[in-house]
Design a protein around this motif. Structure first.
Motif, mmCIF file in Angstrom:
data_model
loop_
_atom_site.group_PDB
_atom_site.id
_atom_site.type_symbol
_atom_site.label_atom_id
_atom_site.label_comp_id
_atom_site.label_asym_id
_atom_site.label_seq_id
_atom_site.Cartn_x
_atom_site.Cartn_y
_atom_site.Cartn_z
ATOM 1 N N GLY A 32 -26.657 -17.972 18.571
ATOM 2 C CA GLY A 32 -27.052 -19.332 18.935
ATOM 3 C C GLY A 32 -25.935 -20.351 18.789
ATOM 4 N N GLY A 33 -24.718 -19.946 19.010
ATOM 5 C CA GLY A 33 -23.600 -20.881 18.905
ATOM 6 C C GLY A 33 -22.935 -20.877 17.539
ATOM 7 N N ALA A 34 -23.508 -20.161 16.582
ATOM 8 C CA ALA A 34 -22.873 -19.995 15.268
ATOM 9 C C ALA A 34 -22.241 -18.606 15.230
ATOM 10 C CB ALA A 34 -23.901 -20.140 14.154
ATOM 11 N N PHE A 35 -21.069 -18.530 14.659
ATOM 12 C CA PHE A 35 -20.329 -17.259 14.683
ATOM 13 C C PHE A 35 -20.324 -16.613 13.304
ATOM 14 C CE2 PHE A 35 -18.921 -19.669 18.291
ATOM 15 C CZ PHE A 35 -18.857 -18.715 19.287
ATOM 16 N N TYR A 36 -20.442 -15.273 13.320
ATOM 17 C CA TYR A 36 -20.452 -14.490 12.088
ATOM 18 C C TYR A 36 -19.502 -13.311 12.261
ATOM 19 C CZ TYR A 36 -24.605 -17.180 11.058
ATOM 20 O OH TYR A 36 -25.467 -18.219 10.820
ATOM 21 N N ALA A 37 -18.786 -12.989 11.202
ATOM 22 C CA ALA A 37 -17.860 -11.854 11.228
ATOM 23 C C ALA A 37 -18.369 -10.786 10.273
ATOM 24 C CB ALA A 37 -16.464 -12.298 10.809
ATOM 25 N N VAL A 38 -18.586 -9.587 10.802
ATOM 26 C CA VAL A 38 -19.054 -8.466 9.987
ATOM 27 C C VAL A 38 -18.163 -7.258 10.232
ATOM 28 C CG1 VAL A 38 -21.461 -9.266 10.083
ATOM 29 C CG2 VAL A 38 -20.669 -7.572 11.742
ATOM 30 N N GLU A 39 -18.257 -6.328 9.312
ATOM 31 C CA GLU A 39 -17.541 -5.070 9.459
ATOM 32 C C GLU A 39 -17.927 -4.422 10.785
ATOM 33 O OE1 GLU A 39 -18.526 -2.777 6.065
ATOM 34 O OE2 GLU A 39 -16.998 -1.260 6.450
ATOM 35 N N LYS A 107 -15.117 -20.132 10.638
ATOM 36 C CA LYS A 107 -15.221 -21.552 10.971
ATOM 37 C C LYS A 107 -14.755 -21.736 12.410
ATOM 38 C CE LYS A 107 -10.698 -23.327 9.530
ATOM 39 N NZ LYS A 107 -9.987 -24.278 8.690
ATOM 40 N N THR A 108 -15.241 -22.821 13.019
ATOM 41 C CA THR A 108 -14.793 -23.149 14.365
ATOM 42 C C THR A 108 -14.179 -24.537 14.341
ATOM 43 O OG1 THR A 108 -16.969 -24.022 14.930
ATOM 44 C CG2 THR A 108 -16.551 -21.726 15.501
ATOM 45 N N GLU A 109 -13.206 -24.721 15.223
ATOM 46 C CA GLU A 109 -12.508 -26.002 15.283
ATOM 47 C C GLU A 109 -11.890 -26.127 16.659
ATOM 48 O OE1 GLU A 109 -10.503 -27.093 11.456
ATOM 49 O OE2 GLU A 109 -8.780 -27.277 12.793
ATOM 50 N N ALA A 110 -12.237 -27.186 17.367
ATOM 51 C CA ALA A 110 -11.665 -27.470 18.681
ATOM 52 C C ALA A 110 -11.795 -26.272 19.626
ATOM 53 C CB ALA A 110 -10.195 -27.886 18.540
ATOM 54 N N GLY A 111 -12.960 -25.606 19.575
ATOM 55 C CA GLY A 111 -13.203 -24.497 20.496
ATOM 56 C C GLY A 111 -12.600 -23.174 20.082
ATOM 57 N N LEU A 112 -11.978 -23.139 18.909
ATOM 58 C CA LEU A 112 -11.376 -21.899 18.432
ATOM 59 C C LEU A 112 -12.164 -21.352 17.249
ATOM 60 C CD1 LEU A 112 -7.626 -23.026 18.535
ATOM 61 C CD2 LEU A 112 -8.910 -21.768 20.285
ATOM 62 N N ILE A 113 -12.136 -20.032 17.095
ATOM 63 C CA ILE A 113 -12.849 -19.372 16.010
ATOM 64 C C ILE A 113 -11.829 -18.811 15.030
ATOM 65 C CG2 ILE A 113 -14.523 -17.577 15.423
ATOM 66 C CD1 ILE A 113 -15.336 -17.598 18.417
ATOM 67 N N TYR A 114 -12.075 -19.091 13.750
ATOM 68 C CA TYR A 114 -11.198 -18.623 12.680
ATOM 69 C C TYR A 114 -12.006 -17.777 11.698
ATOM 70 C CZ TYR A 114 -8.186 -22.431 14.299
ATOM 71 O OH TYR A 114 -7.416 -23.268 15.059
#
Ligand code: FES
Length: 118
Positions: A32-39, A107-114
């Motif tokens: 839903g527009g939130a990003f998650y990083a998993v193994e 985290k996201t910032e200015a359209g980029l995902i970190y």
């Protein structure tokens, strides 16, 4: 240290992207527009999870259908029993065990995902 891994536009809601960085294999998920990083490797037999299905925050493995919560990495259910035993699966069968997934802050910032990788 947060490292840029993708652009938000690269992963549609409900989509996933797999990648390797700093010796870690990661599946990046858009819920839903939130990003998650998993193994990236399934806790059962290491299938590539970005090839599975993301339904809300539940990630289903493409190989034997174990399910994981992408927000916490928790294993919600183990792999599906094989066909001949499916009527009477043995819950103690080690073939049906899986483990949870590692997760990393995003985290996201200015359209980029970190992703925060140690
Ligand atoms: S490899 Fe994922 S459930 Fe078997």
């Amino acid at each position: 240290m947060f490292i840029k891994v993708a652009e938000e536009k690269d992963i549609a809601p409900g989509g996933m992207k797999g990648f390797s960085l700093n010796g870690r294999d990661i599946a990046l998920c858009n819920y839903g527009g939130a990003f998650y990083a998993v193994e990236r490797a399934c806790g059962h037999a290491k299938a590539r999870l970005e090839r599975g299905a993301l339904t809300g925050w539940i990630l289903t493995c493409p190989l034997h259908y174990a399910q994981f919560d992408i927000r916490t990495g928790e294993a919600l259910s183990g792999p599906a029993p094989r066909a001949p035993d499916s009527r009477h699966p043995d819950p103690a069968d080690p073939a049906l065990e899986t483990k949870g997934l590692k997760t990393w802050p995003v985290k996201t910032e200015a359209g980029l995902i970190y992703v925060d990788l140690p």
